[in-house]
Design a protein around this motif. Structure first.
Motif, PDB file in Angstrom:
ATOM      1  N   GLN A  89       7.436  16.551   1.701  1.00  0.00           N
ATOM      2  CA  GLN A  89       8.822  16.114   1.763  1.00  0.00           C
ATOM      3  C   GLN A  89       8.772  14.718   2.360  1.00  0.00           C
ATOM      4  N   ARG A  90       9.682  13.840   1.927  1.00  0.00           N
ATOM      5  CA  ARG A  90       9.609  12.441   2.376  1.00  0.00           C
ATOM      6  C   ARG A  90      10.571  12.208   3.542  1.00  0.00           C
ATOM      7  N   GLU A  91      10.178  11.300   4.413  1.00  0.00           N
ATOM      8  CA  GLU A  91      11.087  10.927   5.510  1.00  0.00           C
ATOM      9  C   GLU A  91      12.303  10.243   4.886  1.00  0.00           C
ATOM     10  N   GLY A 150     -12.075  21.826  -4.631  1.00  0.00           N
ATOM     11  CA  GLY A 150     -11.556  20.836  -3.685  1.00  0.00           C
ATOM     12  C   GLY A 150     -10.076  20.553  -3.878  1.00  0.00           C
ATOM     13  N   GLU A 151      -9.619  19.459  -3.252  1.00  0.00           N
ATOM     14  CA  GLU A 151      -8.192  19.129  -3.254  1.00  0.00           C
ATOM     15  C   GLU A 151      -7.725  18.692  -4.637  1.00  0.00           C
ATOM     16  N   LEU A 152      -6.717  19.374  -5.137  1.00  0.00           N
ATOM     17  CA  LEU A 152      -6.129  18.992  -6.426  1.00  0.00           C
ATOM     18  C   LEU A 152      -4.856  18.186  -6.227  1.00  0.00           C
ATOM     19  N   ILE A 153      -4.077  18.583  -5.191  1.00  0.00           N
ATOM     20  CA  ILE A 153      -2.742  18.010  -4.999  1.00  0.00           C
ATOM     21  C   ILE A 153      -2.561  17.579  -3.551  1.00  0.00           C
ATOM     22  N   GLY A 154      -1.875  16.455  -3.370  1.00  0.00           N
ATOM     23  CA  GLY A 154      -1.351  16.085  -2.058  1.00  0.00           C
ATOM     24  C   GLY A 154       0.146  15.909  -2.236  1.00  0.00           C
ATOM     25  N   GLY A 155       0.937  16.558  -1.383  1.00  0.00           N
ATOM     26  CA  GLY A 155       2.384  16.443  -1.547  1.00  0.00           C
ATOM     27  C   GLY A 155       3.097  16.483  -0.216  1.00  0.00           C
ATOM     28  N   ALA A 177       0.837  -1.198   0.000  1.00  0.00           N
ATOM     29  CA  ALA A 177       0.000   0.000   0.000  1.00  0.00           C
ATOM     30  C   ALA A 177       0.869   1.244   0.000  1.00  0.00           C
ATOM     31  N   CYS A 178       0.407   2.273  -0.703  1.00  0.00           N
ATOM     32  CA  CYS A 178       1.074   3.580  -0.628  1.00  0.00           C
ATOM     33  C   CYS A 178       0.229   4.513   0.233  1.00  0.00           C
ATOM     34  N   GLU A 179      -1.098   4.434   0.072  1.00  0.00           N
ATOM     35  CA  GLU A 179      -1.983   5.391   0.746  1.00  0.00           C
ATOM     36  C   GLU A 179      -2.967   4.694   1.690  1.00  0.00           C
ATOM     37  N   PHE A 189       2.530   7.551   6.204  1.00  0.00           N
ATOM     38  CA  PHE A 189       3.739   7.132   6.936  1.00  0.00           C
ATOM     39  C   PHE A 189       5.039   7.698   6.358  1.00  0.00           C
ATOM     40  N   TYR A 190       5.024   8.020   5.059  1.00  0.00           N
ATOM     41  CA  TYR A 190       6.286   8.403   4.394  1.00  0.00           C
ATOM     42  C   TYR A 190       6.620   9.895   4.536  1.00  0.00           C
ATOM     43  N   MET A 191       5.730  10.665   5.165  1.00  0.00           N
ATOM     44  CA  MET A 191       5.962  12.110   5.219  1.00  0.00           C
ATOM     45  C   MET A 191       7.001  12.468   6.277  1.00  0.00           C
ATOM     46  N   GLN A 239      -2.274   2.607  -5.744  1.00  0.00           N
ATOM     47  CA  GLN A 239      -2.998   3.814  -5.293  1.00  0.00           C
ATOM     48  C   GLN A 239      -2.243   5.072  -5.681  1.00  0.00           C
ATOM     49  N   SER A 240      -0.972   4.907  -6.030  1.00  0.00           N
ATOM     50  CA  SER A 240      -0.094   6.031  -6.374  1.00  0.00           C
ATOM     51  C   SER A 240       1.264   5.409  -6.686  1.00  0.00           C
ATOM     52  N   GLY A 241       1.934   5.932  -7.685  1.00  0.00           N
ATOM     53  CA  GLY A 241       3.245   5.375  -8.049  1.00  0.00           C
ATOM     54  C   GLY A 241       4.386   5.964  -7.242  1.00  0.00           C
ATOM     55  N   ALA A 293     -10.271   1.868  -3.530  1.00  0.00           N
ATOM     56  CA  ALA A 293     -11.546   1.232  -3.185  1.00  0.00           C
ATOM     57  C   ALA A 293     -12.225   2.072  -2.116  1.00  0.00           C
ATOM     58  N   GLU A 294     -12.453   3.326  -2.464  1.00  0.00           N
ATOM     59  CA  GLU A 294     -13.018   4.274  -1.522  1.00  0.00           C
ATOM     60  C   GLU A 294     -14.530   4.212  -1.600  1.00  0.00           C
ATOM     61  N   LYS A 295     -15.181   4.071  -0.457  1.00  0.00           N
ATOM     62  CA  LYS A 295     -16.639   3.985  -0.492  1.00  0.00           C
ATOM     63  C   LYS A 295     -17.258   5.379  -0.486  1.00  0.00           C
ATOM     64  N   GLU A 324     -11.306   4.621 -10.027  1.00  0.00           N
ATOM     65  CA  GLU A 324     -10.150   4.604 -10.931  1.00  0.00           C
ATOM     66  C   GLU A 324      -9.982   6.025 -11.435  1.00  0.00           C
ATOM     67  N   PHE A 325      -8.829   6.616 -11.195  1.00  0.00           N
ATOM     68  CA  PHE A 325      -8.592   7.974 -11.701  1.00  0.00           C
ATOM     69  C   PHE A 325      -7.148   8.082 -12.142  1.00  0.00           C
ATOM     70  N   TRP A 326      -6.821   9.180 -12.775  1.00  0.00           N
ATOM     71  CA  TRP A 326      -5.452   9.354 -13.267  1.00  0.00           C
ATOM     72  C   TRP A 326      -4.710  10.321 -12.370  1.00  0.00           C
ATOM     73  N   MET A 327      -3.483   9.935 -12.068  1.00  0.00           N
ATOM     74  CA  MET A 327      -2.673  10.789 -11.214  1.00  0.00           C
ATOM     75  C   MET A 327      -1.302  10.973 -11.833  1.00  0.00           C
ATOM     76  N   MET A 328      -0.790  12.165 -11.679  1.00  0.00           N
ATOM     77  CA  MET A 328       0.603  12.437 -12.007  1.00  0.00           C
ATOM     78  C   MET A 328       1.324  12.591 -10.683  1.00  0.00           C
TER      79      MET A 328
HETATM   80  O1  4AD Z   1      -3.592  13.066  -1.743  1.00  0.00           O
HETATM   81  P1  4AD Z   1      -3.324  11.758  -2.407  1.00  0.00           P
HETATM   82  O2  4AD Z   1      -3.922  10.555  -1.802  1.00  0.00           O
HETATM   83  O3  4AD Z   1      -1.743  11.648  -2.492  1.00  0.00           O
HETATM   84  C1  4AD Z   1      -1.048  10.566  -2.920  1.00  0.00           C
HETATM   85  O4  4AD Z   1      -1.503   9.562  -3.400  1.00  0.00           O
HETATM   86  C2  4AD Z   1       0.463  10.756  -2.894  1.00  0.00           C
HETATM   87  N1  4AD Z   1       1.104   9.429  -2.885  1.00  0.00           N
HETATM   88  C3  4AD Z   1       0.862  11.574  -4.080  1.00  0.00           C
HETATM   89  C4  4AD Z   1       2.331  11.886  -4.109  1.00  0.00           C
HETATM   90  O5  4AD Z   1       2.820  12.503  -3.166  1.00  0.00           O
HETATM   91  N2  4AD Z   1       3.018  11.453  -5.135  1.00  0.00           N
HETATM   92  O6  4AD Z   1      -3.807  11.831  -3.919  1.00  0.00           O
HETATM   93  C5  4AD Z   1      -3.294  12.830  -4.790  1.00  0.00           C
HETATM   94  C6  4AD Z   1      -4.416  13.484  -5.549  1.00  0.00           C
HETATM   95  C7  4AD Z   1      -5.451  14.204  -4.690  1.00  0.00           C
HETATM   96  O7  4AD Z   1      -5.002  15.468  -4.294  1.00  0.00           O
HETATM   97  C8  4AD Z   1      -6.634  14.268  -5.626  1.00  0.00           C
HETATM   98  O8  4AD Z   1      -6.468  15.294  -6.592  1.00  0.00           O
HETATM   99  C9  4AD Z   1      -6.540  12.950  -6.349  1.00  0.00           C
HETATM  100  O9  4AD Z   1      -5.195  12.510  -6.253  1.00  0.00           O
HETATM  101  N3  4AD Z   1      -7.432  11.941  -5.772  1.00  0.00           N
HETATM  102  C10 4AD Z   1      -8.579  11.511  -6.328  1.00  0.00           C
HETATM  103  N4  4AD Z   1      -9.192  11.863  -7.479  1.00  0.00           N
HETATM  104  C11 4AD Z   1     -10.348  11.228  -7.791  1.00  0.00           C
HETATM  105  N5  4AD Z   1     -10.912  10.264  -7.041  1.00  0.00           N
HETATM  106  C12 4AD Z   1     -10.336   9.878  -5.882  1.00  0.00           C
HETATM  107  N6  4AD Z   1     -10.884   8.887  -5.157  1.00  0.00           N
HETATM  108  C13 4AD Z   1      -9.098  10.517  -5.484  1.00  0.00           C
HETATM  109  N7  4AD Z   1      -8.267  10.371  -4.433  1.00  0.00           N
HETATM  110  C14 4AD Z   1      -7.270  11.246  -4.621  1.00  0.00           C
END
Ligand code: 4AD
Ligand code: MG
Length: 430
Positions: A359-361, A352-357, A161-163, A328-330, A183-185, A208-210, A219-223
């Motif tokens: 610094q890593r431990e 709403g929330e666009l980014i989660g970021g 798991a990442c998240e 845990f990685y923050m 959940q995130s690369g 698998a968020e309820k 399922e969504f796309w993340m950079m």
């Molecule tokens: O904040 P999150 O969970 O952060 C991470 O996954 C980190 N590992 C990212 C990183 O540091 N490389 O997710 C990042 C973003 C959120 O801010 C939100 O924009 C989107 O992914 N997101 C979702 N979008 C659509 N549906 C969902 N269930 C989402 N959960 C997160």
């Protein structure tokens, strides 16, 4: 000569041919107005009965909504509307007739449109959103390459798991037990920075968020972006630079798309200015002032995010959250070890929330302690801990949700409009 509708302006007065779909047809006696879409744009062809051979006029009469067609004619500029062009029809043929197209001009409910998503993508708003989505991806790649990041993709089948473990999708994986959809690369590109310095991945991730909200997909796309020797402050600068680049790129390239979406672009222009910054502590205090009953130590809900940003014309960073409610990685904040060096970026206009970021431990012992505290199996994370064993460096990164970003830019009500084939708890088809 076959050309694209978007190139009409450089063919005024010429006879050309276009191929596409007839999305609407109106006729009043001896004149027919054919509304055509070819992917690159939308136009109208005018057919006048007494100028055409009867076989051609008959074909025009036979053509139905969404028939695929080829139209030849002369391009002219609209007499009144600037940047609008028309075709004076000379020839017309049907490629494939579309009998009884299920999506009529009348209003349909969202479920019906979602069931017919494969057809609804042809609507003008969906056309605009698909193109805006593409522009956002291009803008992200452009900005990151300018900042010396390269793309390094991460796997989708993952062992850990990442998240957090509560939103994992398990998949049976041959003799190796259970794999989980990523959940995130992030963890993988943290490994790659020791090779290439700065990198990003871009792909589908799964939760698998309820949560049945207008902002959650399963399922969504993340950079995910990650950079070696970048600390908290610079991490925020990169994020702000990225989001402002996306705004500018889309304003420059997507005028027609914004118009189709009836988006107020003035608000987006204003958002391209220094972002506001609150610490988590300040955000909680401010929310309480604004009437929220949120308590210190709680995560912000959707309502809180909207409340906090309602008067802001620029996106808002919330930084340095209590470590207990974050991953845990923050990296812990040396100024207050109960906090971590992280941020959420909250959009304007209810985006709403666009980014989660964060610094890593980068300290081996502290990271191991956090892994254990989270109840994660340390064995699964040995490879990740190796990154702190062999040449650990301060490093930071973040993840931006593509559909959240598109939703905000498009001013779309629901996130399911912002991905071609949405996956939510209640939808797996088409
Ligand atoms: O904040 P999150 O969970 O952060 C991470 O996954 C980190 N590992 C990212 C990183 O540091 N490389 O997710 C990042 C973003 C959120 O801010 C939100 O924009 C989107 O992914 N997101 C979702 N979008 C659509 N549906 C969902 N269930 C989402 N959960 C997160
Ligand atoms: Mg988050």
């Amino acid at each position: 000569m076959r050309i694209l509708i978007k190139d009409f302006s450089s063919h005024i007065g010429q006879e050309i041919e276009v191929s596409g779909w007839l999305y609407n047809k109106r006729s009043s006696g001896p004149i027919a107005f054919l509304e055509l879409r070819d992917g690159s744009g939308w136009t109208q062809a005018v057919a006048i009965k007494n100028e055409l051979a009867s076989e051609i006029w008959n074909e025009i009469e036979r053509a139905t909504q969404e028939s695929s067609v080829i139209i030849a004619g002369a391009v002219s500029a609209h007499p009144k509307k600037p940047d609008v062009y028309e075709l004076h029809l000379k020839n017309f043929s049907i490629v494939n007739l579309s009998p009884d197209y299920p999506i009529a001009k009348k209003e349909h409910g969202p479920d019906f449109l979602m069931d017919n998503r494969h057809l609804w993508l042809r609507s003008k708003k969906q056309w605009a959103i698909l193109r805006l989505r593409d522009a956002v991806m291009t803008a992200i790649a452009e900005y990151l390459h300018q900042q010396n990041f390269i793309r390094v993709d991460s796997p989708i089948f993952t062992p850990n798991a990442c998240e957090g473990t509560t939103t994992l999708f398990p998949v049976p994986y041959f003799d190796l037990g259970t794999a989980y959809l990523s959940q995130s690369g992030q963890l993988y590109i943290e490994a790659a920075i020791a090779s290439v310095g700065r990198c990003y991945d871009f792909g589908p991730v799964f939760r698998a968020e309820k949560s049945k909200t207008k902002r959650h997909l399963t399922e969504f796309w993340m950079m995910d972006a990650e950079a070696a020797f970048v600390e908290h402050e610079e991490n925020l600068r990169i994020q702000e630079g990225l989001v402002r680049h996306i705004i500018r790129y889309c304003l420059e390239h997507c005028a027609e798309e914004f118009a189709a979406l009836e988006r107020n672009t003035e608000n987006l222009k204003k958002a391209d200015s220094d972002f506001t910054r609150y610490t988590y502590d300040q955000a909680i205090a401010k929310l309480r002032e604004l009437g929220s009953d949120i308590k210190y130590g709680e995560d912000l809900g959707n309502d809180d995010e909207v409340l906090l940003t309602k008067d802001s014309v620029v996106p808002v960073f919330i930084e340095k959250w209590p470590k207990n409610i974050k991953s845990f990685y923050m990296k812990r904040d040396s100024a207050n070890t109960e906090l971590v060096l992280n941020d959420d970026l909250i959009a304007t206009e209810g985006g709403g929330e666009l980014i989660g970021g964060s610094q890593r431990e980068d300290d081996f012992d502290l990271l191991l302690e956090r892994i254990k505290k989270e109840g994660l199996n340390a064995d699964d994370y040995q490879w990740y801990l190796d990154l702190r064993r062999y040449g650990s460096v301060p490093h930071s990164g973040f993840g931006i949700g593509l559909e959240r970003t598109v939703r905000w830019l498009a001013g779309a009500e629901h996130i399911r409009e912002c991905i071609p084939f949405p996956r939510t708890i209640g939808r797996l088809k088409p």
